[in-house]
Motif scaffolding. Sequence first.
Motif, short mmCIF file in Angstrom:
data_model
loop_
_atom_site.label_atom_id
_atom_site.label_comp_id
_atom_site.label_asym_id
_atom_site.label_seq_id
_atom_site.Cartn_x
_atom_site.Cartn_y
_atom_site.Cartn_z
N ASP A 86 -6.15 -3.63 2.99
CA ASP A 86 -4.92 -3.89 2.21
C ASP A 86 -4.60 -5.38 2.09
O ASP A 86 -3.84 -5.79 1.22
N ASP A 123 -0.15 5.19 0.97
CA ASP A 123 -0.38 6.18 2.04
C ASP A 123 -0.37 5.53 3.41
O ASP A 123 -1.09 4.57 3.67
N MET A 124 0.45 6.03 4.28
CA MET A 124 0.55 5.59 5.68
C MET A 124 1.16 4.19 5.81
O MET A 124 1.13 3.59 6.88
N THR A 125 1.69 3.67 4.67
CA THR A 125 2.42 2.41 4.71
C THR A 125 3.85 2.68 4.23
O THR A 125 4.82 2.46 4.98
N ASP A 132 0.87 -1.17 0.00
CA ASP A 132 0.00 0.00 0.00
C ASP A 132 0.92 1.23 0.00
O ASP A 132 2.12 1.11 0.23
N ASP A 145 -1.54 -0.73 5.86
CA ASP A 145 -1.90 -0.11 7.14
C ASP A 145 -3.40 -0.23 7.41
O ASP A 145 -3.87 0.21 8.45
MG MG Z 1 -2.80 3.21 3.45
#
Ligand code: MG
Length: 297
Positions: free
Chosen positions: A242, A51-53, A49, A238
């Motif tokens: 996912d 974003d934020m991963t 993934d 995250d």
């Molecule tokens: Mg994400």
Amino acid sequence: VLAIWHQLTKTEIPELAKCSVLMRERSRVEETIHAMQRAGVGNLQVISDFDMTLTRFAHNGKRVPTTHNILDNRLLINEDCTKKIRALLNTYYPIEIDPSRSAEEKLPLMVEWWTKVHELLIEQRIRKDMLAQAVKESSAMLRDGYKVFFDHLAEQQIPLLIFSAGVGDVLEEVIQQNHVFHPNVHIISNYMDFDQTGVLRAFKGQLIHTFNKREGALSHAAGLTELQGRPNVLLLGDSLGDLTMADGVSEHENILTIGFLNDQVEERKESYINSFDIVLVKDETMDVPNAVLRHIT
Ligand code: MG
Ligand code: C5P
């Protein structure tokens, strides 16, 4: 269970012994890592993934923007649009991460969120040639250790599929500006469709949101020939959504899933431990994925 330190963790992958690392079944993790190591780099692919991963959740106490939030820049959208997009975020993000609602329940609401935001963005007639500047001016930030991660996979010619419900054009610009858009990187995301004058007029293809990655994975599988014949998967995410990113991998043999638990930690800990093989609690680094990769490859 968490207190049992096996030989592997102590001597071979010390990163797995950190207290921010949670595992439901440490022995399964060890067996999978060993099986992947035996099969070699030629059988491995990484699906992640974005974003934020691959990007940080926060830096110095401030949230790092997602690809959608990078578009919140006066070069691209006006103040009124910013307000509307922020209001939508405040409404829908808590739903996205709500542990008391099922993915089925969230699905139509996520479609609503993404659709509304994309409509607002299209109204703003965003210019393609302004995206790079907006990314430069943003506080976008990949996780510590990202360079080792991307460079190592490129050197070993291991395909990296970045599967994002964010905005593909922005995502590409972020990795480009960080000098890690290597030839082994493949991307599935929401791409902008610009008219001949370079003005946003739509988004291409089937919408991807947090909870429909399975459909995206299945429909793109045939086109991603570089990923075929690699039955071992290291998956990074995250969100529980996912976990379906690898559903397009036919005849997979070993899958090791690593989940970053960034937000609502206590409320979501149990479901993350039950769903991911390895859970990383408030870990802003790529240290664990890098250590696992170093061990496998
Ligand atoms: Mg994400
Ligand atoms: O790359 P990834 O699939 O993680 O991108 C989706 C993320 O972007 C979601 O987790 C969501 O919180 C965030 N998002 C956002 N603004 C939107 C839609 C999604 O920040 N309008």
